[in-house]
Motif scaffolding. Structure first.
Motif, PDB file in Angstrom:
ATOM      1  N   SER A 131       0.823  -1.211   0.000  1.00 31.01           N
ATOM      2  CA  SER A 131       0.000   0.000   0.000  1.00 31.01           C
ATOM      3  C   SER A 131       0.861   1.266   0.000  1.00 31.01           C
ATOM      4  O   SER A 131       0.443   2.300  -0.527  1.00 31.01           O
ATOM      5  CB  SER A 131      -0.967   0.006   1.182  1.00 31.01           C
ATOM      6  N   GLY A 132       2.058   1.208   0.566  1.00 32.04           N
ATOM      7  CA  GLY A 132       2.958   2.360   0.524  1.00 32.04           C
ATOM      8  C   GLY A 132       3.408   2.676  -0.883  1.00 32.04           C
ATOM      9  O   GLY A 132       3.515   3.843  -1.274  1.00 32.04           O
ATOM     10  N   ILE A 133       3.660   1.631  -1.664  1.00 34.03           N
ATOM     11  CA  ILE A 133       4.038   1.828  -3.070  1.00 34.03           C
ATOM     12  C   ILE A 133       2.872   2.432  -3.840  1.00 34.03           C
ATOM     13  O   ILE A 133       3.039   3.384  -4.596  1.00 34.03           O
ATOM     14  CB  ILE A 133       4.491   0.495  -3.700  1.00 34.03           C
ATOM     15  N   LEU A 134       1.676   1.889  -3.630  1.00 33.45           N
ATOM     16  CA  LEU A 134       0.493   2.432  -4.314  1.00 33.45           C
ATOM     17  C   LEU A 134       0.259   3.887  -3.927  1.00 33.45           C
ATOM     18  O   LEU A 134      -0.098   4.713  -4.773  1.00 33.45           O
ATOM     19  CB  LEU A 134      -0.743   1.591  -4.006  1.00 33.45           C
ATOM     20  N   ALA A 135       0.459   4.227  -2.658  1.00 35.18           N
ATOM     21  CA  ALA A 135       0.281   5.608  -2.214  1.00 35.18           C
ATOM     22  C   ALA A 135       1.242   6.533  -2.950  1.00 35.18           C
ATOM     23  O   ALA A 135       0.856   7.620  -3.381  1.00 35.18           O
ATOM     24  CB  ALA A 135       0.485   5.704  -0.706  1.00 35.18           C
ATOM     25  N   LYS A 136       2.485   6.104  -3.125  1.00 33.27           N
ATOM     26  CA  LYS A 136       3.457   6.934  -3.841  1.00 33.27           C
ATOM     27  C   LYS A 136       3.096   7.068  -5.324  1.00 33.27           C
ATOM     28  O   LYS A 136       3.154   8.146  -5.887  1.00 33.27           O
ATOM     29  CB  LYS A 136       4.863   6.351  -3.706  1.00 33.27           C
ATOM     30  N   VAL A 137       2.691   5.960  -5.924  1.00 32.82           N
ATOM     31  CA  VAL A 137       2.344   5.973  -7.346  1.00 32.82           C
ATOM     32  C   VAL A 137       1.144   6.881  -7.613  1.00 32.82           C
ATOM     33  O   VAL A 137       1.121   7.628  -8.584  1.00 32.82           O
ATOM     34  CB  VAL A 137       2.056   4.536  -7.835  1.00 32.82           C
ATOM     35  N   PHE A 138       0.139   6.812  -6.735  1.00 33.73           N
ATOM     36  CA  PHE A 138      -1.085   7.585  -6.947  1.00 33.73           C
ATOM     37  C   PHE A 138      -1.083   8.913  -6.190  1.00 33.73           C
ATOM     38  O   PHE A 138      -2.108   9.576  -6.093  1.00 33.73           O
ATOM     39  CB  PHE A 138      -2.308   6.745  -6.578  1.00 33.73           C
ATOM     40  N   LEU A 139       0.089   9.298  -5.661  1.00 36.68           N
ATOM     41  CA  LEU A 139       0.271  10.589  -4.992  1.00 36.68           C
ATOM     42  C   LEU A 139      -0.707  10.796  -3.844  1.00 36.68           C
ATOM     43  O   LEU A 139      -1.261  11.881  -3.654  1.00 36.68           O
ATOM     44  CB  LEU A 139       0.174  11.738  -6.003  1.00 36.68           C
ATOM     45  N   VAL A 140      -0.900   9.748  -3.053  1.00 37.96           N
ATOM     46  CA  VAL A 140      -1.779   9.803  -1.888  1.00 37.96           C
ATOM     47  C   VAL A 140      -0.926  10.102  -0.665  1.00 37.96           C
ATOM     48  O   VAL A 140       0.115   9.488  -0.456  1.00 37.96           O
ATOM     49  CB  VAL A 140      -2.522   8.457  -1.701  1.00 37.96           C
ATOM     50  N   LEU A 141      -1.378  11.039   0.163  1.00 35.50           N
ATOM     51  CA  LEU A 141      -0.640  11.355   1.366  1.00 35.50           C
ATOM     52  C   LEU A 141      -0.721  10.221   2.366  1.00 35.50           C
ATOM     53  O   LEU A 141      -1.784   9.634   2.573  1.00 35.50           O
ATOM     54  CB  LEU A 141      -1.195  12.640   2.022  1.00 35.50           C
ATOM     55  N   SER A 142       0.364   9.928   2.991  1.00 34.43           N
ATOM     56  CA  SER A 142       0.415   8.913   4.026  1.00 34.43           C
ATOM     57  C   SER A 142      -0.346   9.417   5.248  1.00 34.43           C
ATOM     58  O   SER A 142      -0.208  10.567   5.648  1.00 34.43           O
ATOM     59  CB  SER A 142       1.869   8.624   4.404  1.00 34.43           C
ATOM     60  N   LEU A 143      -1.141   8.566   5.871  1.00 30.68           N
ATOM     61  CA  LEU A 143      -1.879   8.946   7.061  1.00 30.68           C
ATOM     62  C   LEU A 143      -0.947   9.136   8.255  1.00 30.68           C
ATOM     63  O   LEU A 143      -1.239   9.890   9.165  1.00 30.68           O
ATOM     64  CB  LEU A 143      -2.930   7.883   7.385  1.00 30.68           C
ATOM     65  N   LYS A 144       0.218   8.488   8.243  1.00 33.72           N
ATOM     66  CA  LYS A 144       1.149   8.570   9.365  1.00 33.72           C
ATOM     67  C   LYS A 144       2.068   9.771   9.249  1.00 33.72           C
ATOM     68  O   LYS A 144       2.332  10.453  10.228  1.00 33.72           O
ATOM     69  CB  LYS A 144       1.979   7.294   9.450  1.00 33.72           C
ATOM     70  N   SER A 145       2.582  10.021   8.054  1.00 32.05           N
ATOM     71  CA  SER A 145       3.644  11.026   7.955  1.00 32.05           C
ATOM     72  C   SER A 145       3.285  12.253   7.113  1.00 32.05           C
ATOM     73  O   SER A 145       4.055  13.185   7.045  1.00 32.05           O
ATOM     74  CB  SER A 145       4.898  10.373   7.369  1.00 32.05           C
ATOM     75  N   ASN A 146       2.129  12.208   6.458  1.00 29.48           N
ATOM     76  CA  ASN A 146       1.743  13.292   5.550  1.00 29.48           C
ATOM     77  C   ASN A 146       2.775  13.553   4.468  1.00 29.48           C
ATOM     78  O   ASN A 146       2.937  14.664   4.008  1.00 29.48           O
ATOM     79  CB  ASN A 146       1.423  14.585   6.303  1.00 29.48           C
ATOM     80  N   GLU A 147       3.525  12.528   4.105  1.00 28.45           N
ATOM     81  CA  GLU A 147       4.518  12.652   3.038  1.00 28.45           C
ATOM     82  C   GLU A 147       4.119  11.773   1.860  1.00 28.45           C
ATOM     83  O   GLU A 147       3.459  10.760   2.037  1.00 28.45           O
ATOM     84  CB  GLU A 147       5.894  12.190   3.539  1.00 28.45           C
ATOM     85  N   ILE A 148       4.564  12.175   0.703  1.00 26.60           N
ATOM     86  CA  ILE A 148       4.291  11.372  -0.487  1.00 26.60           C
ATOM     87  C   ILE A 148       5.480  10.482  -0.736  1.00 26.60           C
ATOM     88  O   ILE A 148       6.594  10.831  -0.621  1.00 26.60           O
ATOM     89  CB  ILE A 148       4.000  12.277  -1.686  1.00 26.60           C
TER      90      ILE A 148
END
Length: 148
Positions: A131-148
């Motif tokens: 899910s971290g890879i998908l978040a980066k690919v789809f430019l979704v902010l991480s719920l934990k760190s607010n980083e892309i």
């Protein structure tokens, strides 16, 4: 296909296929078929057919359709009853019934007895891709760190 004539209209998008898997007589015939039923407001999500182009004929209702070419250009059209549209082989495409009150019915012909279907949402989100890879690919902010 008799179930189409005797059944109720579905409440969610539904595809009834006649490919080599459902109708073995199509083996070697380079053709297959599908009937697509779109209740009001439903969508056939982005997908691709890796082994065939698709020729869609709209029997009833209205549909917004589109495909993305290899340069990422989106081509769209609003279809009315009796219109046809072609989705080139292997390109991502969708259909959307934006009518909130009426359903739509279409028939698709494929240039292969086994066109295959790769659902983009299913292929991406129903797998074990981190899910971290998908978040980066789809430019979704991480719920934990607010980083892309």
């Amino acid at each position: 296909m008799r179930v189409l004539l005797n059944g109720d209209f579905p409440t969610t998008f539904k595809v009834l296929k006649a490919s080599m898997a459902e109708f073995p007589a199509l083996n070697g015939q380079s053709v297959s078929y599908a009937v697509l039923e779109y209740p009001a407001g439903s969508v056939n999500p982005p997908h691709t057919h890796p082994r065939a182009a698709e020729l869609l004929f709209l029997l009833n209702g209205n549909l917004e359709v589109g495909f993305v070419d290899t340069t990422n250009k989106l081509y769209t059209q609003t279809l009315q009853q009796g219109d046809m549209f072609v989705f080139p082989k292997g390109l991502i495409h969708y259909q959307y019934n934006n009518d909130t009150k009426n359903g739509a019915i279409a028939v698709s012909a494929f240039g292969s007895a086994n066109a295959g279907t790769a659902s983009i949402p299913g292929s991406v989100f129903n797998t074990s891709i981190d899910s971290g890879i998908l978040a980066k690919v789809f430019l979704v902010l991480s719920l934990k760190s607010n980083e892309i």
